[in-house]
Design a protein around this motif. Structure first.
Motif, PDB file in Angstrom:
ATOM      1  N   SER A  98       0.820  -1.212   0.000  1.00  0.00           N
ATOM      2  CA  SER A  98       0.000   0.000   0.000  1.00  0.00           C
ATOM      3  C   SER A  98       0.855   1.265   0.000  1.00  0.00           C
ATOM      4  N   SER A  99       2.174   1.125   0.161  1.00  0.00           N
ATOM      5  CA  SER A  99       3.056   2.297   0.178  1.00  0.00           C
ATOM      6  C   SER A  99       3.507   2.697  -1.227  1.00  0.00           C
ATOM      7  N   ASP A 159      -2.328   6.255  -7.715  1.00  0.00           N
ATOM      8  CA  ASP A 159      -1.914   5.354  -6.643  1.00  0.00           C
ATOM      9  C   ASP A 159      -3.114   4.730  -5.942  1.00  0.00           C
ATOM     10  N   ARG A 160      -4.175   5.496  -5.709  1.00  0.00           N
ATOM     11  CA  ARG A 160      -5.397   4.931  -5.116  1.00  0.00           C
ATOM     12  C   ARG A 160      -5.962   3.836  -6.017  1.00  0.00           C
ATOM     13  N   ARG A 196      -3.805   0.667  -5.918  1.00  0.00           N
ATOM     14  CA  ARG A 196      -3.991  -0.077  -4.664  1.00  0.00           C
ATOM     15  C   ARG A 196      -5.297  -0.874  -4.653  1.00  0.00           C
ATOM     16  N   SER A 197      -6.238  -0.512  -5.505  1.00  0.00           N
ATOM     17  CA  SER A 197      -7.574  -1.119  -5.497  1.00  0.00           C
ATOM     18  C   SER A 197      -7.556  -2.552  -6.015  1.00  0.00           C
ATOM     19  N   LEU A 221      -3.311  -3.985  -7.561  1.00  0.00           N
ATOM     20  CA  LEU A 221      -2.566  -4.644  -6.488  1.00  0.00           C
ATOM     21  C   LEU A 221      -3.446  -5.278  -5.412  1.00  0.00           C
ATOM     22  N   VAL A 280      -4.487  -4.338  -2.418  1.00  0.00           N
ATOM     23  CA  VAL A 280      -3.724  -4.347  -1.178  1.00  0.00           C
ATOM     24  C   VAL A 280      -4.561  -4.737   0.038  1.00  0.00           C
ATOM     25  N   SER A 281      -5.881  -4.663  -0.056  1.00  0.00           N
ATOM     26  CA  SER A 281      -6.702  -5.107   1.078  1.00  0.00           C
ATOM     27  C   SER A 281      -6.586  -6.618   1.271  1.00  0.00           C
ATOM     28  N   ALA A 336      -1.501  -7.426   1.176  1.00  0.00           N
ATOM     29  CA  ALA A 336      -0.875  -6.227   1.739  1.00  0.00           C
ATOM     30  C   ALA A 336       0.645  -6.240   1.659  1.00  0.00           C
TER      31      ALA A 336
END
Length: 191
Positions: free
Chosen positions: A78-79, A88-89, A92-93, A97, A99-100, A103
């Motif tokens: 998430s970084s 980036d948001r 991450r979704s 990636l 990330v939830s 991670a």
């Protein structure tokens, strides 16, 4: 499955509460002397570039016993930082990636082959997107020695090529965008 090639001692780092080995060096992320930078093809005409800002790691290194080299690294996915907050948001979704659910990326070395002249091949397992694949890391030493604060440091640089489908990535950015290129700088402080 393609074999990933990296050129630092570590992909990036992870210090665990219970490391898998007795680490000699802590990767210096606090002093900003280590970085994981990436690029990926964008529409076949350029690259999206960025970095991962949060990672930790340890390595065991002895210039007189290179075959005993060990590395363990962990990256907080998430970084991710491509210098564009909205992108980036989205990255991450769950579109990319996710990330939830995924991670962390985690690397643990399993062997090291000394090639001479400060170079070698580090072999290990990388877990990413919930998949674990063997990778090879082409290591290049920058140097080692005492620092001005009474410590002792060792540093390595390198590059990596990670094939997204090898790790079960479910998104399709086109054939040219299946490879993530990493540019790594790893500096460790002897403990």
């Amino acid at each position: 499955m393609s074999i990933t090639k990296l050129k630092p001692l570590a992909l990036a780092g992870a210090l665990f509460a219970s490391p898998l080995f007795a680490a000699d060096y802590l990767i210096d992320t606090q002093g900003a002397h280590a970085s994981i930078n990436f690029k990926i093809d964008h529409l076949g005409v350029s690259y999206v570039v960025g970095r991962f800002n949060d990672f930790q790691g340890t390595f065991s290194y002895d210039a007189d016993n290179l075959e005993a080299t060990q590395v363990e690294v962990q990256v907080n996915m998430s970084s991710i930082d491509s210098n564009h907050a909205e992108r980036d948001r989205h990255v991450r979704s769950s579109d990319f990636l996710n990330v939830s659910q995924h991670a962390q990326a985690h690397f643990v070395s399993t062997a090291y082959e000394d090639l001479g002249d400060g170079k070698g091949t580090l072999i290990g397992d990388l877990t990413w997107f919930g998949q674990t694949q063997p990778i090879e890391i082409a290591v290049e030493k920058v140097g080692e020695g005492s620092d001005p604060w009474g410590g002792y440091r060792a540093g390595f640089t390198g590059t990596a090529e990670l094939n997204l489908p090898d790790f079960g990535a479910q998104f399709n950015l086109g054939p040219a965008a299946e490879t993530v290129y990493l540019d790594l700088v790893i500096e460790g402080i002897r403990q």
